[in-house]
Design an enzyme around this catalytic site. Sequence first.
Site, PDB file in Angstrom:
ATOM      1  N   THR A  31      -3.672   5.287   2.261  1.00 55.88           N
ATOM      2  CA  THR A  31      -3.552   3.917   2.740  1.00 55.88           C
ATOM      3  C   THR A  31      -4.764   3.523   3.584  1.00 55.88           C
ATOM      4  O   THR A  31      -5.418   4.391   4.181  1.00 55.88           O
ATOM      5  CB  THR A  31      -2.268   3.790   3.598  1.00 55.88           C
ATOM      6  OG1 THR A  31      -2.301   2.577   4.328  1.00 55.88           O
ATOM      7  CG2 THR A  31      -2.152   4.933   4.609  1.00 55.88           C
ATOM      8  N   ASP A  32      -5.006   2.226   3.662  1.00 57.36           N
ATOM      9  CA  ASP A  32      -6.082   1.739   4.546  1.00 57.36           C
ATOM     10  C   ASP A  32      -5.694   1.870   6.019  1.00 57.36           C
ATOM     11  O   ASP A  32      -6.538   1.745   6.905  1.00 57.36           O
ATOM     12  CB  ASP A  32      -6.448   0.288   4.213  1.00 57.36           C
ATOM     13  CG  ASP A  32      -5.290  -0.702   4.329  1.00 57.36           C
ATOM     14  OD1 ASP A  32      -4.141  -0.283   4.617  1.00 57.36           O
ATOM     15  OD2 ASP A  32      -5.528  -1.917   4.134  1.00 57.36           O
ATOM     16  N   GLU A  33      -4.393   2.140   6.289  1.00 52.55           N
ATOM     17  CA  GLU A  33      -3.939   2.183   7.685  1.00 52.55           C
ATOM     18  C   GLU A  33      -4.554   3.353   8.447  1.00 52.55           C
ATOM     19  O   GLU A  33      -4.546   3.360   9.680  1.00 52.55           O
ATOM     20  CB  GLU A  33      -2.407   2.224   7.755  1.00 52.55           C
ATOM     21  CG  GLU A  33      -1.814   1.059   7.004  1.00 52.55           C
ATOM     22  CD  GLU A  33      -0.351   0.780   7.282  1.00 52.55           C
ATOM     23  OE1 GLU A  33       0.141   1.161   8.352  1.00 52.55           O
ATOM     24  OE2 GLU A  33       0.283   0.151   6.414  1.00 52.55           O
ATOM     25  N   TYR A  70       3.100   6.897  11.040  1.00 52.39           N
ATOM     26  CA  TYR A  70       2.890   6.855   9.581  1.00 52.39           C
ATOM     27  C   TYR A  70       1.409   7.031   9.256  1.00 52.39           C
ATOM     28  O   TYR A  70       1.025   7.912   8.470  1.00 52.39           O
ATOM     29  CB  TYR A  70       3.411   5.528   9.005  1.00 52.39           C
ATOM     30  CG  TYR A  70       2.892   5.231   7.606  1.00 52.39           C
ATOM     31  CD1 TYR A  70       3.245   6.026   6.524  1.00 52.39           C
ATOM     32  CD2 TYR A  70       2.038   4.146   7.371  1.00 52.39           C
ATOM     33  CE1 TYR A  70       2.761   5.764   5.236  1.00 52.39           C
ATOM     34  CE2 TYR A  70       1.553   3.873   6.096  1.00 52.39           C
ATOM     35  CZ  TYR A  70       1.907   4.684   5.034  1.00 52.39           C
ATOM     36  OH  TYR A  70       1.422   4.423   3.778  1.00 52.39           O
ATOM     37  N   LYS A 106      -0.525  10.152   7.310  1.00 52.62           N
ATOM     38  CA  LYS A 106      -1.317   9.969   6.081  1.00 52.62           C
ATOM     39  C   LYS A 106      -2.762  10.439   6.314  1.00 52.62           C
ATOM     40  O   LYS A 106      -3.367  11.057   5.442  1.00 52.62           O
ATOM     41  CB  LYS A 106      -1.310   8.499   5.635  1.00 52.62           C
ATOM     42  CG  LYS A 106       0.029   7.979   5.145  1.00 52.62           C
ATOM     43  CD  LYS A 106       0.560   8.678   3.895  1.00 52.62           C
ATOM     44  CE  LYS A 106      -0.217   8.351   2.649  1.00 52.62           C
ATOM     45  NZ  LYS A 106       0.447   8.910   1.440  1.00 52.62           N
ATOM     46  N   TYR A 110       7.036 -10.794  13.034  1.00 57.71           N
ATOM     47  CA  TYR A 110       6.716 -10.033  14.243  1.00 57.71           C
ATOM     48  C   TYR A 110       5.596 -10.733  15.028  1.00 57.71           C
ATOM     49  O   TYR A 110       4.586 -11.170  14.460  1.00 57.71           O
ATOM     50  CB  TYR A 110       6.218  -8.622  13.899  1.00 57.71           C
ATOM     51  CG  TYR A 110       7.204  -7.713  13.163  1.00 57.71           C
ATOM     52  CD1 TYR A 110       8.555  -8.053  13.026  1.00 57.71           C
ATOM     53  CD2 TYR A 110       6.777  -6.511  12.621  1.00 57.71           C
ATOM     54  CE1 TYR A 110       9.430  -7.202  12.361  1.00 57.71           C
ATOM     55  CE2 TYR A 110       7.655  -5.659  11.953  1.00 57.71           C
ATOM     56  CZ  TYR A 110       8.980  -6.019  11.820  1.00 57.71           C
ATOM     57  OH  TYR A 110       9.848  -5.175  11.155  1.00 57.71           O
TER      58      TYR A 110
HETATM   59  P1  NAD Z   1       8.188   4.247  -1.394  1.00 59.26           P
HETATM   60  O1  NAD Z   1       8.722   4.494  -0.027  1.00 59.26           O
HETATM   61  O2  NAD Z   1       8.651   3.065  -2.169  1.00 59.26           O
HETATM   62  O3  NAD Z   1       8.474   5.530  -2.314  1.00 59.26           O
HETATM   63  C1  NAD Z   1       8.318   6.839  -1.857  1.00 59.26           C
HETATM   64  C2  NAD Z   1       8.966   7.781  -2.870  1.00 59.26           C
HETATM   65  O4  NAD Z   1       8.736   9.132  -2.427  1.00 59.26           O
HETATM   66  C3  NAD Z   1      10.469   7.604  -3.003  1.00 59.26           C
HETATM   67  O5  NAD Z   1      10.849   7.622  -4.369  1.00 59.26           O
HETATM   68  C4  NAD Z   1      11.052   8.806  -2.261  1.00 59.26           C
HETATM   69  O6  NAD Z   1      12.319   9.229  -2.762  1.00 59.26           O
HETATM   70  C5  NAD Z   1       9.971   9.850  -2.506  1.00 59.26           C
HETATM   71  N1  NAD Z   1       9.963  10.885  -1.469  1.00 59.26           N
HETATM   72  C6  NAD Z   1       9.964  10.702  -0.113  1.00 59.26           C
HETATM   73  N2  NAD Z   1       9.991  11.892   0.508  1.00 59.26           N
HETATM   74  C7  NAD Z   1       9.990  12.846  -0.460  1.00 59.26           C
HETATM   75  C8  NAD Z   1       9.988  14.264  -0.446  1.00 59.26           C
HETATM   76  N3  NAD Z   1      10.027  14.947   0.710  1.00 59.26           N
HETATM   77  N4  NAD Z   1       9.953  14.925  -1.619  1.00 59.26           N
HETATM   78  C9  NAD Z   1       9.913  14.251  -2.799  1.00 59.26           C
HETATM   79  N5  NAD Z   1       9.938  12.906  -2.875  1.00 59.26           N
HETATM   80  C10 NAD Z   1       9.970  12.212  -1.725  1.00 59.26           C
HETATM   81  O7  NAD Z   1       6.609   4.250  -1.216  1.00 59.26           O
HETATM   82  P2  NAD Z   1       5.497   3.384  -1.979  1.00 59.26           P
HETATM   83  O8  NAD Z   1       5.367   2.072  -1.311  1.00 59.26           O
HETATM   84  O9  NAD Z   1       5.742   3.461  -3.440  1.00 59.26           O
HETATM   85  O10 NAD Z   1       4.199   4.234  -1.592  1.00 59.26           O
HETATM   86  C11 NAD Z   1       3.766   5.309  -2.429  1.00 59.26           C
HETATM   87  C12 NAD Z   1       2.505   5.909  -1.831  1.00 59.26           C
HETATM   88  O11 NAD Z   1       1.500   4.916  -1.693  1.00 59.26           O
HETATM   89  C13 NAD Z   1       2.710   6.492  -0.425  1.00 59.26           C
HETATM   90  O12 NAD Z   1       1.983   7.687  -0.350  1.00 59.26           O
HETATM   91  C14 NAD Z   1       2.124   5.448   0.504  1.00 59.26           C
HETATM   92  O13 NAD Z   1       1.619   6.026   1.680  1.00 59.26           O
HETATM   93  C15 NAD Z   1       1.006   4.880  -0.368  1.00 59.26           C
HETATM   94  N6  NAD Z   1       0.624   3.485  -0.095  1.00 59.26           N
HETATM   95  C16 NAD Z   1       1.558   2.499  -0.119  1.00 59.26           C
HETATM   96  C17 NAD Z   1       1.169   1.188   0.095  1.00 59.26           C
HETATM   97  C18 NAD Z   1       2.173   0.057   0.044  1.00 59.26           C
HETATM   98  O14 NAD Z   1       1.816  -1.083   0.360  1.00 59.26           O
HETATM   99  N7  NAD Z   1       3.417   0.287  -0.353  1.00 59.26           N
HETATM  100  C19 NAD Z   1      -0.172   0.881   0.336  1.00 59.26           C
HETATM  101  C20 NAD Z   1      -1.103   1.918   0.352  1.00 59.26           C
HETATM  102  C21 NAD Z   1      -0.689   3.220   0.115  1.00 59.26           C
HETATM  103  P1  TYD Z   2       4.958  -4.042   6.132  1.00 63.68           P
HETATM  104  O1  TYD Z   2       5.429  -4.617   4.836  1.00 63.68           O
HETATM  105  O2  TYD Z   2       5.904  -3.220   6.933  1.00 63.68           O
HETATM  106  O3  TYD Z   2       3.619  -3.251   5.819  1.00 63.68           O
HETATM  107  P2  TYD Z   2       2.547  -2.547   6.843  1.00 63.68           P
HETATM  108  O4  TYD Z   2       3.109  -2.521   8.198  1.00 63.68           O
HETATM  109  O5  TYD Z   2       2.422  -1.198   6.244  1.00 63.68           O
HETATM  110  O6  TYD Z   2       1.299  -3.369   6.740  1.00 63.68           O
HETATM  111  O7  TYD Z   2       4.478  -5.235   7.062  1.00 63.68           O
HETATM  112  C1  TYD Z   2       3.441  -6.115   6.654  1.00 63.68           C
HETATM  113  C2  TYD Z   2       3.136  -7.016   7.827  1.00 63.68           C
HETATM  114  O8  TYD Z   2       4.283  -7.855   8.064  1.00 63.68           O
HETATM  115  C3  TYD Z   2       2.899  -6.281   9.121  1.00 63.68           C
HETATM  116  O9  TYD Z   2       1.889  -6.980   9.862  1.00 63.68           O
HETATM  117  C4  TYD Z   2       4.229  -6.360   9.865  1.00 63.68           C
HETATM  118  C5  TYD Z   2       4.798  -7.688   9.383  1.00 63.68           C
HETATM  119  N1  TYD Z   2       6.264  -7.775   9.285  1.00 63.68           N
HETATM  120  C6  TYD Z   2       6.932  -8.859   9.869  1.00 63.68           C
HETATM  121  O10 TYD Z   2       6.310  -9.755  10.480  1.00 63.68           O
HETATM  122  N2  TYD Z   2       8.297  -8.930   9.717  1.00 63.68           N
HETATM  123  C7  TYD Z   2       9.023  -7.973   9.067  1.00 63.68           C
HETATM  124  O11 TYD Z   2      10.277  -8.065   9.012  1.00 63.68           O
HETATM  125  C8  TYD Z   2       8.317  -6.869   8.480  1.00 63.68           C
HETATM  126  C9  TYD Z   2       9.073  -5.781   7.746  1.00 63.68           C
HETATM  127  C10 TYD Z   2       6.933  -6.816   8.612  1.00 63.68           C
END
Ligand code: NAD
Ligand code: TYD
Length: 354
Positions: free
Chosen positions: A136-138, A161, A165, A218
């Site tokens: 992630t970019d975070e 988190y 990562k 938020y």
């Molecule tokens: P998600 O939370 O929707 O899915 C995570 C999946 O991992 C789930 O199916 C869960 O059951 C599985 N999981 C969790 N713990 C586990 C374990 N101990 N063993 C096996 N499986 C397990 O997440 P997502 O949004 O699909 O994100 C996927 C990846 O992409 C993550 O690594 C996250 O850090 C990264 N990522 C997400 C975003 C985003 O905006 N969602 C952005 C950048 C990077």
């Molecule tokens: P989120 O989807 O949790 O992603 P991330 O924190 O990983 O960027 O949140 C996106 C942005 O939205 C973040 O700045 C927090 C804000 N946010 C709200 O304002 N209200 C909400 O209920 C949630 C879940 C997030």
Amino acid sequence: MFGDNLLVTGGCGFIGSNFIRYIFSREDFRGRIINVDALTYAGNQENLIGVDKSYPGRYFFERADICDPSAIQDIFERYDIDTVCHFAAESHVDRSIKRPVSFIQTNIIGTFNLLEAARMRFTSGRKFYLFHHISTDEVYGSLGPQGYFTENTPYRPNSPYAASKASSDHLVRAYHETYGLPTTISNCSNNYGPYQFPEKLIPLVILNSLEGKPVPVYGDGKNVRDWLYVTDHCEAIAEIIEHGRRGETYNIGGHAEMENISIVEMICDLVDELAPSETSRRRLITFVPDRPGHDRRYAIDFSKINTELGWSPKESFTSGLRKTVSWYLENKSWSERIINGEYQSWIQENYEQR
Ligand code: NAD
Ligand code: TYD
């Protein structure tokens, strides 16, 4: 070329399930996918309904925890795994603030177990094509009003988190430097699209506004994220797996910086248009106390992947958001089924204390 036996971890989550569908849709992929998922609250097998029938003999599901080293090693052996695409993680910042322990376990120890299983194969001379790690970019922390994250930006994670990562990224890098394991890492901005669990901003706002519930924003709502449609992310990952230089990191972004409040207003307006009601959904917008350590702005410079691999996002934020809102409206039963007891208690715990 993706290898013959592709292990996808976390394939029942949001991005992982979109990725599995995307890879199978590509005619140049002829291999098998082994999806390893522990089915935590965020994992849902329904996200992949029909995939096994559409691709007979090529899709396998293994319910296993990546924190269990013997289960992981057994899966590597049984399926002759030669490529790993590692999505599995605890992924929600707010949850990491309330209960960080599972983030340390899954994101750090789980990644370590996978790297060890890959290292054993690789160092014993068996075919091992690539370990691709999704990050992630975070990890880069927060930006001021100017500037972008590049692959050379120093790591400064601000939430448990992001720190977990960052830690996993360092492990992946070290396995390349120390053991020569073929690895790549991608650091991506915020994704959105179908099958995203409704604790994250975009699906939460869609579903709350549809149900006439308060839409929580938020702080002052002016935090900025760089949004990427999930299929664009999947295409970028596939490019890196096929053509990315081993040992390298690639940043992936949407070139779509938005303040949270603007997104929330856009969603309210789209829901009004697609599911009309008597009064505007904007009336539901409710400012709530800020998230601790809330990063102000994320923005990605994706010129490296663009120059080296020719990737750029195809979907605009306006078209992607419309597609996403439409998907949630057309698939209400999907969200109804996952909004279970555990989800309700999380919403209560997270928002009642604000
Ligand atoms: P998600 O939370 O929707 O899915 C995570 C999946 O991992 C789930 O199916 C869960 O059951 C599985 N999981 C969790 N713990 C586990 C374990 N101990 N063993 C096996 N499986 C397990 O997440 P997502 O949004 O699909 O994100 C996927 C990846 O992409 C993550 O690594 C996250 O850090 C990264 N990522 C997400 C975003 C985003 O905006 N969602 C952005 C950048 C990077
Ligand atoms: P989120 O989807 O949790 O992603 P991330 O924190 O990983 O960027 O949140 C996106 C942005 O939205 C973040 O700045 C927090 C804000 N946010 C709200 O304002 N209200 C909400 O209920 C949630 C879940 C997030």
